[in-house]
Design an enzyme around this catalytic site. Sequence first.
Site, short mmCIF file in Angstrom:
data_model
loop_
_atom_site.label_atom_id
_atom_site.label_comp_id
_atom_site.label_asym_id
_atom_site.label_seq_id
_atom_site.Cartn_x
_atom_site.Cartn_y
_atom_site.Cartn_z
N LEU A 69 0.82 -1.21 0.00
CA LEU A 69 0.00 0.00 0.00
C LEU A 69 0.85 1.26 0.00
O LEU A 69 0.43 2.30 -0.48
CB LEU A 69 -0.92 0.01 1.23
CG LEU A 69 -1.91 -1.15 1.33
CD1 LEU A 69 -2.73 -1.04 2.61
CD2 LEU A 69 -2.83 -1.17 0.13
N GLY A 120 6.71 4.53 4.19
CA GLY A 120 6.94 5.81 4.84
C GLY A 120 7.80 5.63 6.05
O GLY A 120 7.66 4.66 6.79
N LYS A 132 1.48 -3.12 8.92
CA LYS A 132 2.71 -2.34 8.81
C LYS A 132 3.87 -3.12 9.42
O LYS A 132 3.79 -3.60 10.55
CB LYS A 132 2.57 -0.99 9.53
CG LYS A 132 3.84 -0.15 9.40
CD LYS A 132 3.72 1.19 10.07
CE LYS A 132 5.01 1.98 9.90
NZ LYS A 132 5.00 3.25 10.59
N ASP A 186 1.77 12.79 15.78
CA ASP A 186 2.08 12.82 14.34
C ASP A 186 0.82 13.12 13.53
O ASP A 186 0.51 12.43 12.56
CB ASP A 186 2.69 11.50 13.90
CG ASP A 186 3.59 11.65 12.66
OD1 ASP A 186 3.94 12.81 12.33
OD2 ASP A 186 3.94 10.63 12.05
#
Length: 673
Positions: A351, A354, A374, A470
């Site tokens: 996907l 980062g 992730k 964040d």
Amino acid sequence: MLVLIKLILLVVSALAGFASCQDLSITYNGFRSTNLSLDGLAQLTPNGVLKLTDDTKEQQGHAFFPNPVSFKNSANSSAFTFSTTFVFAIVSEYPTMSGHGIAFVIAPRRGLPGALPSHQLGLFNETNNGKPTNHVFAVELDTVQSKEFNDINNNHVGIDINGLNSTLADPAGYYSNGNGVVQNLTLASGKAMQVWIDYDGTAKHISVTLAPIYAGKPNKPLLSLPNDLSPVLNEIMYIGFSSSTGSVPTSHCLLGWSFKMNGVAQGLDLSQLPKLPRVGPKKRSKVLTIGLPVILIASLSIAISGVIYRVRIKKKFAEVLEDWEHEYGPHRFKYKDLYIATKGFRDKGLLGSGGFGKVYHGILPSSKLEVAVKRVSHESRQGMKQFVAEIVSIGRLRHRNLVPLLGYCRRKDELLLVYEYMPNGSLDRFLFEQHENTLNWSQRFRVIRGVASGLFYLHEGWEQIVIHRDVKASNVLLDSELNGRLGDFGLARLYDHGTDPQTTRVVGTLGYLAPEHTRTGKATTKTDVYAFGAFLLEVVCGRRPTEPHPPTEDAILVDWVFSCWNKGQILEAVDQNMGLNYVKEEVELVMKLGLLCSQSEPIARPSMRQVVLYLDSALALPDLSSLGISASGLSFSSQEGFGDFNLSCPSSMDKPFSHASSSVAESLLSGGR
């Protein structure tokens, strides 16, 4: 004359029908041959189960007795006594989550037009919730805690009068007749339970009783409320059930129902009730699992090959599992399941990338739930126990504007975080990569309000304070209906209400970092507000907080917006890709709020509670001129002196789950928390 006679007969027939409803008595031991009024997801299964919802997300279902029921003789008379009992079961395809619950409802109309799913339970909407003109009485069996309705927990029974802020509520349970002690029940356990609701029209009293299906009716009700329903109920009403789903596939089922006006509802024949439908994968045949007996002895070479193969497989799916993790069993995923879900973490399912992590799309083999996985490295074991504990805590967050963090997995030098999948990806992608399909102002404003609501929940609405650390467009994901959901809790910190957060290393993204955070290393709710201010300007202006080649002479977005406001031309900063079809007052409000949140002094910034009130027009935004805001009061943390800090640079992703942040291993597991 003939027409007049027919009209008189019709009126007399209708009045007779309503009069008969004063002593209405219905009993459904299963719903095999019933004439109910169904809408939404509601359906009758072949074996007689009334399913109000299925595995469809964010939808609702209603089932009503088709004929109107007379609850009073006239508008000014007292409501009649009534009694009802039903057997229900809430079956979730995901064992640790469900949504959203069932409600028995008495309403002026069938189908509850205008009602919304999810936390509204298919009963009300944001406009009419709580209004006396609703004339709705309901008993909710709620499995999701909604702070906006002051829910006591995510497993409670409540009496609702004209709104979802329950007049009286208690955790689900029942009083044992033997010792009078409350025995807890889990509404979403998938087990059948029985509910009794009784209203005494003479004593003006409501009682609600709950028990396991075969336990019988307890002597003491769970809820007991003196209340006159006469002002609430009209002369003619409809009786039935409402239910809704959220983000987790859940079946809300009814197995039987009995209702009696001016008397006690007839008991259900439990032996005649249908069986619940299966949820999840079918069990394999024992014959196949046992297999055929060995006929021939395999050769030595085949045996050795088999051993080697098993060793390789065991090594391939080996995980790190320490003693302290056993208590987190329900929140820990097996690496093998995630490997199968993502088809081996192939690039085809990537996907995005980062910071120090890659995110993959997957479908869990058992529940068929779509997830985003992730993968990050954790070379250091320092702080891992605390980090996993906080990940599990964050997994208990429940808000419609947060991406659910479902759990984690550890394997070798990898840490895997499992999130619910968001099909429309990141907001960042719509702002900066899809100018032909950019969001209009109405969609952007809804996203802004949603993220503000989610951040307010993190700061004040949960049992602990959660600092996200964040907040930015690339960490805001869009669901199937383009609702904004704040995600990526890899950098989040938790601490108790009334305590002071401890000093930590600086983590976050350049352009969103509050100046005091870079000086002291301490993240607070005010540093989140600062980042939210940058996010507001980012969404309205279609520019990142800092750009190496800006379209104007100002490389720093907040400086540019301030200069436009200072000249009395703040709308010059609006994203031209959004077009001209927007509400100027709303746009100005958001941009001014962005400047207010970007104040260099933390005390000058509003709280997220105030931000939500500003956005809902429930509180007037102060005049920026009267506050003495100047260019020196709007501060941007430059990159100078950041060589020792962990920062992530803004980035976007090509696929639905976008993420760009600091390495969890670097920032959290090596002294960053």
